[in-house]
Design a protein around this motif. Structure first.
Motif, PDB file in Angstrom:
ATOM      1  N   GLN A  24      -0.110 -10.392  -1.297  1.00 27.29           N
ATOM      2  CA  GLN A  24       0.751  -9.406  -0.618  1.00 27.29           C
ATOM      3  C   GLN A  24      -0.275  -8.682   0.391  1.00 27.29           C
ATOM      4  O   GLN A  24       0.220  -8.224   1.256  1.00 27.29           O
ATOM      5  CB  GLN A  24       1.185  -8.447  -1.699  1.00 27.29           C
ATOM      6  N   SER A  27      -0.495 -10.661   3.459  1.00 29.86           N
ATOM      7  CA  SER A  27       0.697 -10.213   4.304  1.00 29.86           C
ATOM      8  C   SER A  27       0.678  -9.021   4.936  1.00 29.86           C
ATOM      9  O   SER A  27       1.233  -9.061   6.324  1.00 29.86           O
ATOM     10  CB  SER A  27       1.860 -10.533   3.445  1.00 29.86           C
ATOM     11  N   THR A  41       7.025 -10.497   6.779  1.00 29.06           N
ATOM     12  CA  THR A  41       6.174 -10.010   5.898  1.00 29.06           C
ATOM     13  C   THR A  41       6.907  -9.523   4.521  1.00 29.06           C
ATOM     14  O   THR A  41       6.598  -9.639   3.492  1.00 29.06           O
ATOM     15  CB  THR A  41       5.669  -8.686   6.696  1.00 29.06           C
ATOM     16  N   ILE A  45       6.572 -10.759   0.766  1.00 33.22           N
ATOM     17  CA  ILE A  45       5.951 -10.007  -0.460  1.00 33.22           C
ATOM     18  C   ILE A  45       7.098  -9.813  -1.443  1.00 33.22           C
ATOM     19  O   ILE A  45       6.787  -9.805  -2.627  1.00 33.22           O
ATOM     20  CB  ILE A  45       5.641  -8.817   0.189  1.00 33.22           C
ATOM     21  N   VAL A  49       6.900 -10.340  -5.539  1.00 35.02           N
ATOM     22  CA  VAL A  49       6.799  -8.948  -6.460  1.00 35.02           C
ATOM     23  C   VAL A  49       7.435  -9.150  -7.969  1.00 35.02           C
ATOM     24  O   VAL A  49       6.801  -8.706  -8.915  1.00 35.02           O
ATOM     25  CB  VAL A  49       7.667  -7.792  -5.539  1.00 35.02           C
ATOM     26  N   GLU A 105       1.612   1.026   1.280  1.00 35.14           N
ATOM     27  CA  GLU A 105       2.098  -0.256   0.458  1.00 35.14           C
ATOM     28  C   GLU A 105       0.564  -0.993   0.465  1.00 35.14           C
ATOM     29  O   GLU A 105       0.026  -1.520  -0.472  1.00 35.14           O
ATOM     30  CB  GLU A 105       2.872  -1.231   1.450  1.00 35.14           C
ATOM     31  N   ARG A 109      -1.536  -1.771  -3.103  1.00 32.17           N
ATOM     32  CA  ARG A 109      -2.213  -3.157  -3.609  1.00 32.17           C
ATOM     33  C   ARG A 109      -3.383  -2.964  -3.649  1.00 32.17           C
ATOM     34  O   ARG A 109      -4.103  -3.590  -4.569  1.00 32.17           O
ATOM     35  CB  ARG A 109      -1.729  -3.915  -2.493  1.00 32.17           C
TER      36      ARG A 109
END
Length: 139
Positions: A24, A27, A41, A45, A49, A105, A109
């Motif tokens: 993720q 990406s 993208t 992702i 998830v 985001e 992550r």
């Protein structure tokens, strides 16, 4: 021998979660540098998830079932965060808002990655420790 196999299972589950989070993050970085488009993208992702959430839940449950309370307590905040994201329906990335939320985001992550790396190190320690302990009893 049984304890080592359990810790080995935990280790491989943590590695699987780590791979999903790194995928993720890669990406999102590719999107940031314009290597792929926002739709691709978000599609990439969003496919990983839910498996990440389910795998984390299974790992926490396995820690509980096998009696590893400290590891289970360590996993609960991450599991709570994932459940909270899912309940608020913020777990999927929206194609139209991806550029506005890109830094958030990525930070999200990265924090997950740090948590999982700590979990990986602890699991690796217990795999090695239980292997050495089993070897000591066999002598």
């Amino acid at each position: 021998m049984g304890d080592m196999l359990i810790w080995l299972l935990f280790f491989f589950i943590v590695v699987a979660i780590l791979v999903m989070v790194i995928f993720q993050l890669i990406s999102l970085t590719d999107l940031e540098f314009d290597y792929i488009n926002p739709y691709e993208t978000a599609s990439r992702i969003n496919k990983v998830v839910l498996p990440e959430f389910i795998t984390q839940g299974v790992l926490c449950f396995l820690y509980l079932v096998t009696g590893h309370w400290a590891m289970s307590l360590y996993c609960i905040p991450y599991l709570y965060y994932n459940v909270n994201l899912y309940m608020q329906r913020r777990h999927l990335i929206d194609v139209t808002e991806i550029f506005n939320m890109l830094s958030w985001e990525k930070k999200q992550r990265i924090f997950k990655l740090a948590h999982i790396i700590i979990l990986l190190v602890i699991s690796l320690f217990w795999v090695i420790y239980s292997a050495l302990e089993d070897d000591e009893f066999n002598l």
